[in-house]
Enzyme design. Sequence first.
Site, PDB file in Angstrom:
ATOM      1  N   THR A 178       1.790  10.662  -7.386  1.00 64.55           N
ATOM      2  CA  THR A 178       2.255  10.891  -6.019  1.00 64.55           C
ATOM      3  C   THR A 178       3.004  12.211  -5.944  1.00 64.55           C
ATOM      4  O   THR A 178       2.850  12.989  -4.993  1.00 64.55           O
ATOM      5  CB  THR A 178       3.149   9.733  -5.557  1.00 64.55           C
ATOM      6  OG1 THR A 178       2.526   8.507  -5.922  1.00 64.55           O
ATOM      7  CG2 THR A 178       3.358   9.770  -4.068  1.00 64.55           C
TER       8      THR A 178
ATOM      9  N   HIS B 280      -0.236  -5.236  -3.310  1.00 65.66           N
ATOM     10  CA  HIS B 280       0.146  -3.886  -3.670  1.00 65.66           C
ATOM     11  C   HIS B 280      -0.983  -2.871  -3.482  1.00 65.66           C
ATOM     12  O   HIS B 280      -0.768  -1.840  -2.861  1.00 65.66           O
ATOM     13  CB  HIS B 280       0.800  -3.765  -5.040  1.00 65.66           C
ATOM     14  CG  HIS B 280       1.542  -2.472  -5.084  1.00 65.66           C
ATOM     15  ND1 HIS B 280       2.757  -2.316  -4.481  1.00 65.66           N
ATOM     16  CD2 HIS B 280       1.179  -1.254  -5.498  1.00 65.66           C
ATOM     17  CE1 HIS B 280       3.110  -1.052  -4.547  1.00 65.66           C
ATOM     18  NE2 HIS B 280       2.182  -0.378  -5.170  1.00 65.66           N
TER      19      HIS B 280
ATOM     20  N   TYR C 180      -1.674   0.846  -0.669  1.00 66.11           N
ATOM     21  CA  TYR C 180      -2.357   2.131  -0.881  1.00 66.11           C
ATOM     22  C   TYR C 180      -3.589   2.235  -0.003  1.00 66.11           C
ATOM     23  O   TYR C 180      -3.982   3.336   0.378  1.00 66.11           O
ATOM     24  CB  TYR C 180      -2.693   2.314  -2.361  1.00 66.11           C
ATOM     25  CG  TYR C 180      -1.431   2.430  -3.180  1.00 66.11           C
ATOM     26  CD1 TYR C 180      -0.466   3.363  -2.835  1.00 66.11           C
ATOM     27  CD2 TYR C 180      -1.171   1.597  -4.253  1.00 66.11           C
ATOM     28  CE1 TYR C 180       0.713   3.456  -3.534  1.00 66.11           C
ATOM     29  CE2 TYR C 180       0.010   1.685  -4.957  1.00 66.11           C
ATOM     30  CZ  TYR C 180       0.954   2.609  -4.599  1.00 66.11           C
ATOM     31  OH  TYR C 180       2.123   2.689  -5.278  1.00 66.11           O
TER      32      TYR C 180
ATOM     33  N   HIS D 241       4.316  -9.249  14.105  1.00 66.05           N
ATOM     34  CA  HIS D 241       4.442  -7.787  14.095  1.00 66.05           C
ATOM     35  C   HIS D 241       3.831  -7.226  12.809  1.00 66.05           C
ATOM     36  O   HIS D 241       3.023  -6.298  12.839  1.00 66.05           O
ATOM     37  CB  HIS D 241       5.911  -7.387  14.222  1.00 66.05           C
ATOM     38  CG  HIS D 241       6.193  -5.947  13.907  1.00 66.05           C
ATOM     39  ND1 HIS D 241       5.856  -4.924  14.758  1.00 66.05           N
ATOM     40  CD2 HIS D 241       6.767  -5.348  12.826  1.00 66.05           C
ATOM     41  CE1 HIS D 241       6.205  -3.766  14.222  1.00 66.05           C
ATOM     42  NE2 HIS D 241       6.757  -3.988  13.046  1.00 66.05           N
TER      43      HIS D 241
ATOM     44  N   ARG E 192      16.806  -9.165   5.555  1.00 63.46           N
ATOM     45  CA  ARG E 192      15.751  -8.976   6.541  1.00 63.46           C
ATOM     46  C   ARG E 192      15.342 -10.320   7.136  1.00 63.46           C
ATOM     47  O   ARG E 192      15.745 -11.364   6.642  1.00 63.46           O
ATOM     48  CB  ARG E 192      14.553  -8.260   5.908  1.00 63.46           C
ATOM     49  CG  ARG E 192      13.892  -9.038   4.808  1.00 63.46           C
ATOM     50  CD  ARG E 192      12.903  -8.197   4.018  1.00 63.46           C
ATOM     51  NE  ARG E 192      11.627  -8.065   4.730  1.00 63.46           N
ATOM     52  CZ  ARG E 192      10.442  -7.931   4.119  1.00 63.46           C
ATOM     53  NH1 ARG E 192      10.384  -7.899   2.800  1.00 63.46           N
ATOM     54  NH2 ARG E 192       9.340  -7.808   4.805  1.00 63.46           N
TER      55      ARG E 192
ATOM     56  N   SER F 251      -4.384  16.344   3.571  1.00 63.14           N
ATOM     57  CA  SER F 251      -5.023  17.343   2.725  1.00 63.14           C
ATOM     58  C   SER F 251      -6.069  18.160   3.477  1.00 63.14           C
ATOM     59  O   SER F 251      -6.517  19.194   2.980  1.00 63.14           O
ATOM     60  CB  SER F 251      -5.693  16.665   1.520  1.00 63.14           C
ATOM     61  OG  SER F 251      -4.783  15.811   0.884  1.00 63.14           O
TER      62      SER F 251
ATOM     63  N   TRP G 232       4.939 -11.934   7.158  1.00 64.47           N
ATOM     64  CA  TRP G 232       3.539 -11.521   6.996  1.00 64.47           C
ATOM     65  C   TRP G 232       3.039 -11.795   5.590  1.00 64.47           C
ATOM     66  O   TRP G 232       1.844 -11.826   5.332  1.00 64.47           O
ATOM     67  CB  TRP G 232       3.361 -10.033   7.346  1.00 64.47           C
ATOM     68  CG  TRP G 232       3.623  -9.074   6.222  1.00 64.47           C
ATOM     69  CD1 TRP G 232       4.823  -8.572   5.846  1.00 64.47           C
ATOM     70  CD2 TRP G 232       2.647  -8.499   5.341  1.00 64.47           C
ATOM     71  NE1 TRP G 232       4.662  -7.729   4.779  1.00 64.47           N
ATOM     72  CE2 TRP G 232       3.343  -7.660   4.456  1.00 64.47           C
ATOM     73  CE3 TRP G 232       1.264  -8.604   5.214  1.00 64.47           C
ATOM     74  CZ2 TRP G 232       2.698  -6.939   3.445  1.00 64.47           C
ATOM     75  CZ3 TRP G 232       0.639  -7.887   4.199  1.00 64.47           C
ATOM     76  CH2 TRP G 232       1.358  -7.069   3.341  1.00 64.47           C
TER      77      TRP G 232
ATOM     78  N   ASP H 176     -25.731   9.489  10.013  1.00 65.51           N
ATOM     79  CA  ASP H 176     -24.952   8.339  10.485  1.00 65.51           C
ATOM     80  C   ASP H 176     -24.416   7.627   9.247  1.00 65.51           C
ATOM     81  O   ASP H 176     -24.623   8.088   8.129  1.00 65.51           O
ATOM     82  CB  ASP H 176     -25.832   7.390  11.324  1.00 65.51           C
ATOM     83  CG  ASP H 176     -24.992   6.523  12.259  1.00 65.51           C
ATOM     84  OD1 ASP H 176     -24.045   5.886  11.778  1.00 65.51           O
ATOM     85  OD2 ASP H 176     -25.269   6.515  13.473  1.00 65.51           O
TER      86      ASP H 176
ATOM     87  N   GLU I  51      -3.122  -3.135  -1.336  1.00 66.97           N
ATOM     88  CA  GLU I  51      -3.199  -3.053   0.119  1.00 66.97           C
ATOM     89  C   GLU I  51      -2.314  -1.925   0.669  1.00 66.97           C
ATOM     90  O   GLU I  51      -2.720  -1.221   1.596  1.00 66.97           O
ATOM     91  CB  GLU I  51      -2.775  -4.398   0.721  1.00 66.97           C
ATOM     92  CG  GLU I  51      -2.520  -4.400   2.217  1.00 66.97           C
ATOM     93  CD  GLU I  51      -3.767  -4.234   3.056  1.00 66.97           C
ATOM     94  OE1 GLU I  51      -4.870  -4.376   2.513  1.00 66.97           O
ATOM     95  OE2 GLU I  51      -3.619  -3.956   4.263  1.00 66.97           O
TER      96      GLU I  51
ATOM     97  N   SER J 205     -14.667  -8.252   7.789  1.00 63.53           N
ATOM     98  CA  SER J 205     -14.860  -6.984   8.484  1.00 63.53           C
ATOM     99  C   SER J 205     -14.497  -5.802   7.584  1.00 63.53           C
ATOM    100  O   SER J 205     -15.251  -4.829   7.476  1.00 63.53           O
ATOM    101  CB  SER J 205     -14.018  -6.973   9.755  1.00 63.53           C
ATOM    102  OG  SER J 205     -13.812  -5.679  10.204  1.00 63.53           O
ATOM    103  N   SER J 206     -13.343  -5.896   6.910  1.00 65.26           N
ATOM    104  CA  SER J 206     -12.921  -4.779   6.055  1.00 65.26           C
ATOM    105  C   SER J 206     -13.871  -4.583   4.893  1.00 65.26           C
ATOM    106  O   SER J 206     -14.173  -3.455   4.505  1.00 65.26           O
ATOM    107  CB  SER J 206     -11.533  -5.027   5.461  1.00 65.26           C
ATOM    108  OG  SER J 206     -10.621  -5.292   6.440  1.00 65.26           O
TER     109      SER J 206
ATOM    110  N   LYS K 254       0.650  15.057  -5.740  1.00 65.03           N
ATOM    111  CA  LYS K 254       0.104  15.272  -4.398  1.00 65.03           C
ATOM    112  C   LYS K 254       1.103  16.022  -3.518  1.00 65.03           C
ATOM    113  O   LYS K 254       0.747  16.983  -2.832  1.00 65.03           O
ATOM    114  CB  LYS K 254      -0.263  13.933  -3.752  1.00 65.03           C
ATOM    115  CG  LYS K 254      -1.320  13.176  -4.511  1.00 65.03           C
ATOM    116  CD  LYS K 254      -1.908  12.065  -3.687  1.00 65.03           C
ATOM    117  CE  LYS K 254      -2.845  12.614  -2.679  1.00 65.03           C
ATOM    118  NZ  LYS K 254      -4.245  12.591  -3.083  1.00 65.03           N
TER     119      LYS K 254
ATOM    120  N   HIS L   5       6.420  -6.027  -9.137  1.00 61.41           N
ATOM    121  CA  HIS L   5       7.676  -5.387  -8.718  1.00 61.41           C
ATOM    122  C   HIS L   5       8.111  -5.869  -7.331  1.00 61.41           C
ATOM    123  O   HIS L   5       9.203  -5.554  -6.895  1.00 61.41           O
ATOM    124  CB  HIS L   5       7.583  -3.853  -8.777  1.00 61.41           C
ATOM    125  CG  HIS L   5       6.636  -3.239  -7.801  1.00 61.41           C
ATOM    126  ND1 HIS L   5       5.934  -2.101  -8.071  1.00 61.41           N
ATOM    127  CD2 HIS L   5       6.268  -3.598  -6.559  1.00 61.41           C
ATOM    128  CE1 HIS L   5       5.186  -1.799  -7.022  1.00 61.41           C
ATOM    129  NE2 HIS L   5       5.372  -2.688  -6.102  1.00 61.41           N
ATOM    130  N   HIS L   6       7.239  -6.653  -6.659  1.00 64.43           N
ATOM    131  CA  HIS L   6       7.653  -7.264  -5.400  1.00 64.43           C
ATOM    132  C   HIS L   6       8.400  -8.560  -5.656  1.00 64.43           C
ATOM    133  O   HIS L   6       8.911  -9.172  -4.725  1.00 64.43           O
ATOM    134  CB  HIS L   6       6.431  -7.564  -4.529  1.00 64.43           C
ATOM    135  CG  HIS L   6       5.715  -6.334  -4.077  1.00 64.43           C
ATOM    136  ND1 HIS L   6       6.018  -5.690  -2.917  1.00 64.43           N
ATOM    137  CD2 HIS L   6       4.727  -5.600  -4.655  1.00 64.43           C
ATOM    138  CE1 HIS L   6       5.235  -4.622  -2.773  1.00 64.43           C
ATOM    139  NE2 HIS L   6       4.445  -4.547  -3.826  1.00 64.43           N
TER     140      HIS L   6
END
Lengths: 185, 517
Positions: free
Chosen positions: B319, B244, B248, B67, B441, B259, B132, B96, B246, B160-161, B322, B293-294
Amino acid sequence: MSQEKKTDNKKLIIKLMGVVAGMFLFAFALVPLYDVFCEITGINGKTRGQALYKQVAVDRERLVTIEFLTNVNRGMPWQFEAEVKSVKVHPGELNEVIFYAKNRANETLVGQSVPSVSPGQGALYLNKTECFCFEKQVLTAGEEVKMPMKFYIDQAIPQDITHLTLSYQLFNVTEAAQAELVATK
Amino acid sequence: MADHRPTGIKRWLFTTNHKDIGTMYLWFSFIMFLIGGAMAMVIRAELYQPGLQFVEPNFFNQMTTMHGLIMVFGAVMPSMVGLANWLIPMQIGAPDMALPRMNNWSFWILPFAFTLLLSSLFMEGGAPNFGWTFYAPLSTTYGPPSTDFFILGVHMMGISSIMGAINVIVTVFNMRAPGMTLMKMPLFVWTWVITAFLLIMVMPVLAGAVTMMLTDRHFGTAFFDAAGGGDPVMFQHIFWFFGHPEVYIMILPAFGVASEIIPAFARKKLFGYSSMVYATASIALLSFIVWAHHMFTVGLPVAGELFFMIATMFIAVPTGVKVFNWVATMWQGSMTFETPMLFAIAFVILFTIGGFSGVMLAMAPVDFQYHDTYFVVAHFHYVLFPGAIFGTTAAVYYWLPKWTGKMYDERLGKIHFWWSMIAVNLTFFPMHFSGLAGMPRRIPDYNMMFADFNQLASIGAFALGLSQLFFLFVIIKAIRSGKKADDRPWDGATGLEWEQLPCPAPYHTFDTPPKVS
């Protein structure tokens, strides 16, 4: 698309691919960087190599409890224990603890213990003058051995550290040791 | 210029048109979204009651792992690339993308990557089951054989990315219409350029991490194996150095979407345009120095905990800028509440809730309680579902007339919004409480005391799953039998794609660069 634009694009793509390649290498560079960083700061619980005991004043005021943990890794059929679970020591005092190992397999095996100290910050203050972890152990089938480990705690150990846990993980390195032997021949 | 293109399947296989490729990305991500969603349904069905009802614990672990992987890499990231493909050339006045053939390739890698990943579900030993985040040694020493398929899949989607990101950067740097200076670019373009830089910086690190896993598993290296002098904690450092930024990568384009939409329906210029650009850039820069921090509970020294805690809290500043700007844009505007605007406002409110729980998690001393509980699950679902997914949903409703020339049914759109809004909160809000009460979890069974919260979350999840099928229905209905859209369906919408192009946008646009005022 104009030729000029194409060369512009190409230049930019080459730069960006450079970043990509650089970051891929950086991921691998993190491995030695991580080790160096941990060694300098001593935050990973990895103890340093052999230390020399310097006769210094022993801090009789303080007692630090050292607990010993022993574990055998998967696929290592040895018995491996410390003779005492913990000792209380004065900083600066040289102490000896005996560890016991027995090869319960019916073949010769080579073992290597890897130490780790918790809390990690304490690792820099735990100095070992003699340790079985500095070398590999070769035990024939059923052989047993008593291994001394001598250490002292540096007097500079921070006041808030009153307990240290010294853990040994015993790994089966028979295959690697044989490969090394073949290579040196 | 006449539209010249092959027809049938060949059109899609060989296309180098940014609009076709954008469409394929969006449909692909929606299919992945439904597959990942189906896995979430299995998880929530199992968690409806304590005890084991439907699935084995090992299969449950495969579901949580897949998932996460499918949603992150298959649903959210490609949907953002799809939006980028459709919108960036039109918004900067380019004909293009700069590298159209690579564009085709970077899309067509994805179906293969995810076929590999999904095929692992049918293999002996099952799919990856280590979460994951694939921490070593769970994924190295103890990983199922299918882990190698996972590694190859990650490599492919990483390539690809990276190609997609390079394409975006080159397009934006070299293909802007004359007069389209950097500080005139729409915010969606800005957020995507910054995202693209994050992608080329961290996707290679992820590739490095899975490569080390692969060699640890098969070629006798010991990067993460203590037996050979490696360190499993180092895996976490490398993973989160990617991980991390990732998060964002997944949210910044949604910031850009909000926006665009909020000023359109508030009929006011975006408040603080340049501060939005700088805030996005500072979020991206800060994301590189907060990864640990993870991992507050792995035994970092106090100095490390303090550094990562404070650095993380700094992120709340840009943040906050924004969020403040979005609210200030709405302030005293002539607001109307069409479906895209509803999703955008919900995005601002619910993302802020997710941001606040993020600040709570950033505090190292309390994180020891929250770590690996449902509080974390609640936090990241609040920033991903009402954040990234609502952002994409808002974008689809907003630009659908531009893409298809058809309007969706406003009444159905509103039903979809309120249905999702209620369901998403019903699903994820109770998780805060079960998490604070200590529910871990990634477990299939739990203590009786968490039963009520889980029942609520499961009911919400089923409703949320259905609401996405309803979304599919609304979109297909719009494409098939929607009212024809005016060229300016939103009177407050600005930007080249609304001001200078008809609805639907022709197959080729801006063959001659537009005039930018």
